[in-house]
Write a protein that holds these residues in place. Structure first.
Motif, PDB file in Angstrom:
ATOM      1  N   MET A  78      32.533  -1.627  49.822  1.00  0.00           N
ATOM      2  CA  MET A  78      33.037  -0.393  50.849  1.00  0.00           C
ATOM      3  C   MET A  78      31.745   0.743  50.804  1.00  0.00           C
ATOM      4  O   MET A  78      31.146   1.062  49.909  1.00  0.00           O
ATOM      5  CB  MET A  78      34.363   0.259  50.580  1.00  0.00           C
ATOM      6  CG  MET A  78      34.355   1.296  49.455  1.00  0.00           C
ATOM      7  SD  MET A  78      35.944   2.269  49.240  1.00  0.00           S
ATOM      8  CE  MET A  78      37.115   0.870  49.016  1.00  0.00           C
ATOM      9  N   VAL A  92      43.329   6.949  51.869  1.00  0.00           N
ATOM     10  CA  VAL A  92      42.053   6.372  52.322  1.00  0.00           C
ATOM     11  C   VAL A  92      41.261   6.195  51.072  1.00  0.00           C
ATOM     12  O   VAL A  92      41.360   7.109  50.097  1.00  0.00           O
ATOM     13  CB  VAL A  92      41.218   7.238  53.254  1.00  0.00           C
ATOM     14  CG1 VAL A  92      39.811   6.820  53.347  1.00  0.00           C
ATOM     15  CG2 VAL A  92      41.940   7.385  54.561  1.00  0.00           C
ATOM     16  N   GLY A 149      43.870   2.751  54.348  1.00  0.00           N
ATOM     17  CA  GLY A 149      42.602   2.564  54.853  1.00  0.00           C
ATOM     18  C   GLY A 149      41.660   1.957  53.799  1.00  0.00           C
ATOM     19  O   GLY A 149      41.313   2.426  52.951  1.00  0.00           O
ATOM     20  N   GLU A 196      41.156   2.099  64.111  1.00  0.00           N
ATOM     21  CA  GLU A 196      40.289   2.291  63.069  1.00  0.00           C
ATOM     22  C   GLU A 196      40.805   3.739  62.570  1.00  0.00           C
ATOM     23  O   GLU A 196      41.547   4.435  63.238  1.00  0.00           O
ATOM     24  CB  GLU A 196      38.907   2.286  63.726  1.00  0.00           C
ATOM     25  CG  GLU A 196      38.379   1.071  64.297  1.00  0.00           C
ATOM     26  CD  GLU A 196      37.303   1.224  65.276  1.00  0.00           C
ATOM     27  OE1 GLU A 196      36.261   1.861  64.865  1.00  0.00           O
ATOM     28  OE2 GLU A 196      37.353   0.590  66.333  1.00  0.00           O
ATOM     29  N   LYS A 209      37.088   2.959  58.540  1.00  0.00           N
ATOM     30  CA  LYS A 209      37.952   1.796  58.254  1.00  0.00           C
ATOM     31  C   LYS A 209      38.462   1.002  59.430  1.00  0.00           C
ATOM     32  O   LYS A 209      38.503   1.734  60.485  1.00  0.00           O
ATOM     33  CB  LYS A 209      39.192   2.187  57.516  1.00  0.00           C
ATOM     34  CG  LYS A 209      38.804   3.208  56.299  1.00  0.00           C
ATOM     35  CD  LYS A 209      38.482   2.253  55.256  1.00  0.00           C
ATOM     36  CE  LYS A 209      38.151   2.910  53.890  1.00  0.00           C
ATOM     37  NZ  LYS A 209      37.345   1.995  52.799  1.00  0.00           N
ATOM     38  N   THR A 241      32.422   3.597  53.009  1.00  0.00           N
ATOM     39  CA  THR A 241      33.157   4.974  53.128  1.00  0.00           C
ATOM     40  C   THR A 241      32.981   5.589  51.815  1.00  0.00           C
ATOM     41  O   THR A 241      33.174   5.082  50.875  1.00  0.00           O
ATOM     42  CB  THR A 241      34.566   4.741  53.444  1.00  0.00           C
ATOM     43  OG1 THR A 241      34.737   4.004  54.579  1.00  0.00           O
ATOM     44  CG2 THR A 241      35.290   6.045  53.485  1.00  0.00           C
ATOM     45  N   THR A 289      40.210  -1.657  54.302  1.00  0.00           N
ATOM     46  CA  THR A 289      39.271  -2.594  54.974  1.00  0.00           C
ATOM     47  C   THR A 289      38.237  -1.733  56.047  1.00  0.00           C
ATOM     48  O   THR A 289      38.586  -0.838  56.580  1.00  0.00           O
ATOM     49  CB  THR A 289      40.166  -3.683  55.996  1.00  0.00           C
ATOM     50  OG1 THR A 289      41.010  -4.190  55.206  1.00  0.00           O
ATOM     51  CG2 THR A 289      39.162  -4.654  56.887  1.00  0.00           C
ATOM     52  N   GLU A 290      37.026  -2.247  55.734  1.00  0.00           N
ATOM     53  CA  GLU A 290      35.988  -1.646  56.602  1.00  0.00           C
ATOM     54  C   GLU A 290      35.100  -2.870  57.637  1.00  0.00           C
ATOM     55  O   GLU A 290      35.436  -4.034  57.306  1.00  0.00           O
ATOM     56  CB  GLU A 290      34.877  -0.977  55.921  1.00  0.00           C
ATOM     57  CG  GLU A 290      35.532  -0.046  54.841  1.00  0.00           C
ATOM     58  CD  GLU A 290      34.394   0.678  54.070  1.00  0.00           C
ATOM     59  OE1 GLU A 290      33.195   0.440  54.182  1.00  0.00           O
ATOM     60  OE2 GLU A 290      34.992   1.525  53.517  1.00  0.00           O
TER      61      GLU A 290
END
Ligand code: TGC
Ligand code: FAD
Length: 393
Positions: free
Chosen positions: A151, A182, A138, A221, A168, A153, A140-141
């Motif tokens: 990002m 992640v 993980g 996701e 993500k 996250t 890409t968001e």
């Protein structure tokens, strides 16, 4: 099954002379497996937007998961050329099959091996290598694809555990994964990697539906809603964006080989068909316009083979630079997507049905030219390497 004899797979510049006997045996065994296991079911899986049952365990059984991870952790301890050849053969079957092996090997096993604790390596790597456990990666968001530095996250250090929040998007194997590596920002703004397990409360993996590309692969996701991640699941040995980006070096290298397989499948099908299909009283292979296409396909495949082979040699010596890897990924994916599109035309109307692989490969390669860094991002990486000037922002 393949429509062409396997002996027609091209080695126009005698690249086999550069391979060891072991390399050739590995390639042959994966090629045989793709013929018997993937080819008979791939069209139906893609048409029905279904993943291939038992794929990961099958990939594990042929040594395609973490081929370059040492044997003591369940890998095969092979070199980088072997890894590349395995990716090539898998993608001759379908990009979804190579994707499954790439993500597990380069994006999940690699960071755990390279940056994980000894306990993490012993706990996760053997099960990932056998396919008993499925991993996802993980980075890409929804709001940050090409620019992962932005990002959102994030995690907070709660003393006993880390509290993870965010989401993500576009994650290969998210709906199937047992664990996800992640990448998230701490309160200090630094990116760290952590292993999120399926059983953790607040962790969900909704599937992305209605894809026209990579239809035999599950995408989804990774959603984190106050997920408590035990501190022992933090990857201890890397900090910053170079953590996830170094994993991409390995995966992008594998893709540079993989897409040669997709191109070979299209090229060999087109050669065979053009010799059999009669129009104006002659095989269409006898027309100069069709020969031009076939000659250009073979030229481009041969150049791509040489590029990936040499990159593999550099990688074996730990000398491959990220910019060299970007060049190979970008060049070879464009080569493959062009061959898939052009070779489909050689089949006329027959090129659009599932009896032949071109439309499937062409549609898959639309994802491949986008993921692991888009075609344009890789051009900008080369541009920056040439000029020293960052043209991203
Ligand atoms: P920048 O400032 O250049 O670099 C930040 C730090 O990272 C280091 N670095 C690398 N390290 C190792 N390998 C690389 N390739 C590296 N590239 C950069 C760099 O030295 C620096 O380190 P430090 O110690 O100084 O902090 O970063 P930036 O924010 O300007 O971004 C650069 C850019 C745009 C090239 C990069 O972010 C990028 O590659 N963007 C594309 C994103 C991408 O490829 N995402 C892929 C997601 S995973 C995926 O698609 C899986 S699909 C799988 C499948 O199904 O097969
Ligand atoms: P954007 O970043 O929004 O880019 C859109 C367009 O703008 C592109 O053409 C791009 O080249 C261009 N662009 C962006 N910035 C610039 C710039 N500075 N200059 C010029 N042009 C620019 N990610 C994961 O983390 N894990 C996975 O397992 C994973 N699997 C995937 C599977 C599939 C099927 C797909 C389609 C994607 C997957 N991805 C995964 C995500 C993938 O890496 C991203 O889609 C990719 O990095 C591009 O990000 P984006 O889609 O947000 O596009």
């Amino acid at each position: 099954m393949s429509y062409y004899p396997l002996q027609s797979i091209p080695d126009y510049f005698g690249i086999d002379d550069l391979l060891t006997e072991e390399h050739q045996l590995i390639r042959q065994s994966v090629r045989d497996w793709v013929q018997s296991f993937i080819m008979p079911q791939i069209d139906e899986a893609a048409q029905n937007h279904e993943d291939i049952p038992n794929l990961m365990k099958e990939l594990g059984s042929i040594g395609a998961l973490g081929p370059y991870i040492p044997e003591e952790y369940g890998g095969a301890g092979l070199d980088q050329i072997s890894y590349g050849l395995i990716m090539q053969e898998l993608e001759r079957g379908d990009s979804a099959v190579r994707s499954a092996a790439s993500v597990q090997s380069s994006l999940v096993m690699f960071p755990i091996f390279e940056y994980g604790s000894e306990e993490q390596k012993r706990k996760f790597l053997p099960k990932l290598a056998s396919g008993e456990m499925i991993g996802a990666f993980g980075l890409t968001e929804p709001n940050h694809g090409s620019n992962p530095a932005g990002m959102e996250t994030n995690y907070k250090d709660m003393g006993d555990y880390l509290l993870l929040n965010g989401a993500k998007m576009w994650i290969t194997n998210a709906p199937l994964c047992d664990i996800a590596v992640v990448w998230a920002k701490g309160e200090d703004g630094k990116v760290r990697g952590m292993i999120v397990e399926r059983s953790f409360e607040g962790f969900t993996t909704p599937e992305t539906h209605n894809k026209w590309s990579l239809r035999a692969s599950k995408t989804g996701e990774l959603v984190f809603n106050n997920v408590k991640v035990p501190k022992e699941n933090l990857l201890p040995n890397v900090e910053g964006l170079k953590g996830p980006l170094s994993c991409l070096n390995s995966a992008r290298y594998g893709i540079s080989w993989g897409v040669i397989g997709a191109a070979i499948d299209c090229y060999c099908t087109a050669v065979q068909y053009s010799k059999e299909r009669i129009q104006f009283g002659k095989p269409i292979a006898s027309f100069q316009l069709q020969q031009k296409k076939l000659a250009e396909f073979l030229t481009e495949i041969t150049k791509a083979q040489l590029l990936s082979w040499k990159l593999g040699v550099l990688k074996n010596d730990h000398k491959a630079t990220p910019a060299q890897i970007s060049m190979a990924k970008r060049n070879n994916v464009k080569m493959a997507i062009d061959i898939a599109r052009e070779s489909r035309q050689i089949l006329g109307g027959m090129g659009i049905v599932g009896d032949f692989p071109m439309m499937r490969h062409a549609a898959n390669l639309e994802s491949v030219i986008t993921y692991e860094g888009t075609h344009d991002v890789h051009l900008l990486i080369t541009g920056m390497d040439i000029t020293g000037i960052n043209a991203f922002g």
